[in-house]
Every structure is written in structure tokens, then in C-alpha cells.
Design an enzyme around this catalytic site. Structure first.
Site, PDB file in Angstrom:
ATOM      1  N   CYS A 174       0.964  -1.141  -0.156  1.00  0.00           N
ATOM      2  CA  CYS A 174      -0.299  -0.199   0.104  1.00  0.00           C
ATOM      3  C   CYS A 174       0.695   1.454   0.288  1.00  0.00           C
ATOM      4  CB  CYS A 174      -1.009  -0.251   0.861  1.00  0.00           C
ATOM      5  SG  CYS A 174      -2.082   0.978   1.444  1.00  0.00           S
ATOM      6  N   HIS A 190      -3.149  -5.432  -0.223  1.00  0.00           N
ATOM      7  CA  HIS A 190      -3.037  -6.200   1.381  1.00  0.00           C
ATOM      8  C   HIS A 190      -3.061  -7.579   0.758  1.00  0.00           C
ATOM      9  CE1 HIS A 190      -3.094  -2.340   3.999  1.00  0.00           C
ATOM     10  NE2 HIS A 190      -3.350  -1.665   2.926  1.00  0.00           N
ATOM     11  N   GLU A 230      -1.573  -9.174   3.312  1.00  0.00           N
ATOM     12  CA  GLU A 230      -1.341 -10.119   4.238  1.00  0.00           C
ATOM     13  C   GLU A 230      -2.931 -11.003   4.699  1.00  0.00           C
ATOM     14  OE1 GLU A 230      -1.576  -5.558   5.459  1.00  0.00           O
ATOM     15  OE2 GLU A 230      -0.735  -7.068   3.664  1.00  0.00           O
TER      16      GLU A 230
END
Length: 550
Positions: A349, A476, A478
């Protein structure tokens, strides 16, 4: 939610911004939740106000009881029918987490609602598990039961009676302590579960299984005849491997909110998933971005030296997302160090955006290149506010949720890591983007935008082709990483940091899991005398021992 108080904001596929606990549920259960799975006081009161405005309560006085409590119960029953595990039809059991502490003002309407709910649905359809702390006085080493006794008494006074007690402690509960809790709290001894400290969090399900917590729940819900033994063979293997890893891989986390590690919880978990897949012990070095900046050398030379020592000693560098201009210059310096010294780098990001800014400053010579978030008047805006965003209303106006990214170059590292697929779906949370008008100049100078959205105008993935591993992503990754299914880009970072990236990319197709990465299908661990432990990932044919040989 402040990252310093509540940790990270977890983002769901549908764009819901929720508490990090929902991230834990998604990772442990391998499910996809929706924004409605997160019930907040604001949502409930908004629903009640909307009903009142529509005239649903005409002629009635709107009160917390019954209108707010009824709204809570209706929400629970509605959301419980929505499948989240990819299987057709509603689930058999719905798990409700009532957060906070007994006695909190914020949770009072919810406690009352659940008290009414348990009475309405009947005891065989409602199982209450109360989590309580059993502290140990270090001076005498005695496990104290008074906090649990008082919290159970408070819970009963509010109309709820626990069926099972989950007692958090540093060590297993002594048998006499368990019997004392059973006697004073009126809970059967076999329904008292001790949750003591374990080497890694993946041991918790095994701890619950060994104490037959599932059987206690099934007894209360009268479901004994319709279940089977938990299948935790693969989970056990993964927990065993995590415990035996000892060769470290050091990742420098350059962020703003390093004072509370929960601010980057999903990033840490994604790094852990990837490091276990590479059979390395994860070591995260927390580097406050501000401490890398030149001003810090004058203000606090010691902090400056420590930060740079950690950065230079890392096997890989990760710059996570964030908002605001504090620490941005430090993140830019970290990206520059990684680029110039060929250290594996992953920017997420804002981390991707600062990588672009650094490249424009250092390679294109645009010394004032910046994001309009930090300098609205910059003459070389590399990162700009998204046209569809709102500059007056900040809440819920970002580009949120799952969006599709199309690979522009199939020979790039990110495409290979994602199984040579033409596109991936990942979760987003941002209101600024790379300026499309700057893309051609950046690409001519050697930066490659290998992933874009469906319009081709929004940059999603950036890479340096001549670097061992230098990738930035607007999304993102994750949030979709899972134990046994690490995110592809995190797996790439850890592999590159271990010197294993070429072996990962060469000669085989990377299978895809829910996290767009490797899925460990089978893990076998062997030990013979002093011979190193070997493990096999059956799905891709790579053999790796604890010393990193292939």
C-alpha cells in the site's frame, strides 16, 4: 479505530473494515466473513434509528429494552444463516464473541440481548463459554481463583450462566484449583478448560482437543451423535515444524506504529506462514520509520544508530501500509537502501507508493517528487488522490475490499509466484494511487508496473526486474494468507531473504491456495540421530532442510 489502541483494521472481501479478531477467525477456520459478521453498537443503533425513521415503531416509545436488544438478536439470527465456509446452506453452529469485560458499559445491551436470546432458544441451543484469567502470584506461586469467581458472579447477576469456563493462565491449572473453581462457580470440572502458555499459537487447537473441549461443547448443544473426531493431523505437523525451526530469517519491519505490534498483526502472521513454509524461524526487527531520518541523528543519535543497524542487518525489508506524513522520509530511505544494496524488499500500500516516490527522486532526478497526501503542491506528483474519493468525508470512502489485478507481464516474479495466473483477487484499503501520467517515464527508467486493474489505469504491482526481489503492491496480500497457504508475495520475500527464490521459481508451477500462494498438502518430518530434519512439500517437489540446502 486507533492502531495504537485497537491494533490493525482488518479488511474483508466485501470491503468491511473490522476488528482484527475477525482476521484470526478467517485464518484459523479458513473462511471468508462479511461486514455483517462484525456487530458494533453503532450499527445496531443505526438500524434502530432507521426503523424509527421509517415508522416501524409508530405509537411506541423506543427504548434499549426491547428495541435495541431485539435488533441485536435479529442481527445474530440473520447473519448466522449466511454461509462463510464455501459450503451450501447455513452452518450448524454459530460462534458469537462478546468482547470486553463483564461490567463494561459498552457491552450491557449485548449481554441483556444474549440473556434474552438464551432463554428464548432454550438451553440445548445455547452454549456459553466464559473466558477468565487465573493469575499467579510470583512470590508464592499460587494460582488465584478469586478473579474467576467474581467475574462468574457478575455474569450471573446480568442473567447469563456459563456452561464452560476457559481459564487463561501461564501454567496448567492444578487439579485442586480446578475443583475449587468448579465448586464456587457451579461448573462441572470436565467443563473447565485451562488455556496455558504454549510455544506457538497453533498449539491452542491441539490444547483444546486434548482437554476434550469439543466434547464439552457438543454435550451442551446435544450434538454428540452427529459429529466425528477432529482431523488435526496436518495442523499438528505444522505446529511441530514451527517449534523445531532454529535457523533465523531476519525481516526489518519499517513502520509508524511499531509501539504496538498488533498494528501489523496480519503482516506478522503472513510472514510467519511464509517462513514456516521455507523452514526458517522468523525474527522481526521493528524499525520505527522516524528513527531512520536525518533529523533523528541530531535529536537522538543512539536511536538513529540502532535503527540503521537493524535495517542493515536484515535479510529482507518490509514497508507496510499507513496514513499521514509522519515517518514517510524514513520509509523512503529504507526503500532506497533496499534498492541500492539489492536487499529483498516488499512494499504494501503506502510501501509501494514510497518505493515509486524514491525511484522518481533517485533515478529520474525529480527531487521534489512526492504524494499529494504529503505535499498537495508538489510539481511532480507521483501519487495522487483517487478521482472517485471524497475529500470531505473520510470514513468509509476509501477503495475497499476485494479487487481484481491483471498481470501485464507473465515473466515477472509476482506472476510466477502466483502460479502464472492471468489475474489475482486481493483486498484493498487506500484513497491514493500512483499517478498514471507518470507511469511511462517511470517505466522508461526501468521500473515495471506488472499488475494493473481492469481499466489499465490503476497501478497494482510494481517491480524492479534487475533486482533479486523488489516488489510493491497497492493491495494488502496479508489479509488472505493462511497457515499452510502462505501469501505468494510474502513467500517470495522470505524465499529471497533465505536465498531460495530461484529454487522456488525454477522448473515448477506454483500451486495456488486461498492466499494466491503455495498450499502445503503434506509435510513429513524425519530425524535419525544427529542428521538434520528434512521436510517435503509434496505439492511442489522442493526439499529443504533446516540449513537451507535444496
Amino acid at each position: 479505530m486507533s492502531p495504537f489502541e485497537h491494533g490493525e483494521v482488518f479488511v474483508l472481501d466485501d470491503g468491511g473494515e473490522v476488528d482484527l479478531d475477525l482476521g484470526n477467525y478467517e485464518r484459523f477456520l479458513d473462511i471468508k466473513l462479511t461486514r455483517d459478521n462484525n456487530i458494533t453498537t453503532g450499527k445496531i443503533y443505526q438500524a434502530v434509528i432507521d426503523k424509527e425513521r421509517r415508522g416501524d415503531y409508530l405509537g411506541k416509545t423506543v427504548q434499549v429494552v426491547p428495541h435495541v436488544t431485539d435488533a441485536i438478536q435479529e442481527w445474530i439470527e440473520r447473519v448466522a444463516m449466511i454461509p462463510v465456509d464455501g459450503m451450501p446452506g447455513p452452518a450448524d453452529v454459530c460462534v458469537i464473541e462478546l468482547g470486553g469485560t463483564i461490567g463494561d458499559i459498552e457491552s450491557m445491551p449485548f449481554i441483556e440481548a444474549l440473556g434474552q436470546f438464551s432463554y428464548r432458544v432454550g438451553s440445548s441451543n445455547f452454549c456459553l463459554i466464559h473466558v477468565s484469567l487465573v493469575p499467579v502470584l510470583n512470590v508464592v506461586g499460587e494460582q488465584k481463583t478469586k478473579p474467576t469467581q467474581h467475574s462468574v458472579r457478575g455474569l450471573r447477576g446480568l442473567g447469563l450462566t456459563p456452561n464452560i469456563l476457559a481459564c487463561r493462565s501461564t501454567l496448567p491449572l492444578d487439579e485442586n484449583v480446578k475443583m475449587k473453581i468448579s465448586q464456587f462457580c457451579h461448573v462441572p470440572a470436565e467443563n473447565i478448560i485451562t488455556l496455558y502458555d504454549v510455544p506457538n499459537i497453533w498449539r491452542i487447537p491441539l490444547l483444546l482437543r486434548d482437554q476434550k473441549a469439543h466434547e464439552a461443547i457438543l454435550r451442551v448443544l446435544n450434538l454428540q451423535g452427529s459429529t466425528r473426531e477432529p482431523s488435526l493431523k496436518e495442523w499438528t505437523s505444522r505446529a511441530d515444524i514451527c517449534d523445531m525451526l532454529h535457523i533465523p530469517v531476519r525481516i526489518a519491519m519499517v513502520g509508524k506504529y511499531t509501539g504496538l505490534t498488533d498494528s501489523y498483526l496480519s503482516v506478522i502472521k503472513a510472514l510467519l506462514h511464509a517462513s514456516v513454509a521455507c523452514f526458517k524461524k522468523l525474527v522481526v526487527d521493528w524499525v520505527p520509520a522516524c528513527d531512520l531520518e536525518d533529523e533523528m541523528e541530531k535529536e537522538n543519535p543512539d536511536a538513529y544508530k540502532v535503527a540503521w543497524k537493524l535495517l542493515k542487518g536484515a535479510d529482507g525489508i518490509l514497508v507496510p501500509g499507513g496514513f499521514g506524513d509522519r515517518g514517510v522520509q524514513g520509509k523512503i530511505l529504507a526503500a532506497k537502501y533496499a534498492r541500492e544494496n539489492r536487499v529483498p524488499f516488499l512494499g504494501i500500500c503506502l510501501g509501494m507508493q514510497i518505493a515509486v516516490i524514491e525511484f522518481a527522486r533517485s533515478i529520474l532526478g525529480l527531487l521534489d517528487a512526492n504524494s499529494t497526501e504529503f505535499d498537495p503542491n508538489t510539481k511532480n506528483p507521483c501519487v495522487i488522490f483517487m478521482p472517485e474519493g471524497s475529500k470531505t468525508h473520510m470514513g468509509g470512502t476509501m477503495r475497499l475490499g476485494s479487487r481484481r489485478t491483471y498481470f501485464q507481464v507473465m515473466e515477472c516474479k509476482s506472476a510466477k509466484l502466483c502460479g502464472n495466473r492471468s489475474f489475482i483477487d486481493e483486498r484493498h484499503r487506500h484513497r491514493y494511487e500512483v499517478n498514471p501520467d507518470m507511469v511511462s517515464r517511470l517505466e522508461d527508467a526501468g521500473l515495471s508496473f506488472t499488475g494493473k486493474d481492469e481499466t489499465g489505469q490503476r497501478m497494482e504491482i510494481v517491480e524492479l526486474p534487475n533486482h533479486p526481489y523488489y516488489i510493491g503492491v497497492q493491495f494488502h496480500p496479508e489479509f488472505k494468507s493462511r497457515p499452510g497457504k502462505p501469501s505468494a508475495l510474502f513467500l517470495g520475500l522470505i524465499s529471497a531473504a533465505c536465498g531460495q527464490l530461484d529454487a522456488l521459481l525454477q522448473g515448477h508451477k506454483v500451486p495456488t491456495g486461498i492466499g494466491n500462494g503455495i498450499q502445503i498438502q503434506k509435510v513429513n518430518v524425519y530425524q535419525n540421530g544427529n542428521v538434520a530434519k528434512f521436510a517435503k512439500i509434496a505439492s511442489d517437489g522442493i526439499y529443504s532442510n533446516c540449513n537451507g540446502a535444496h
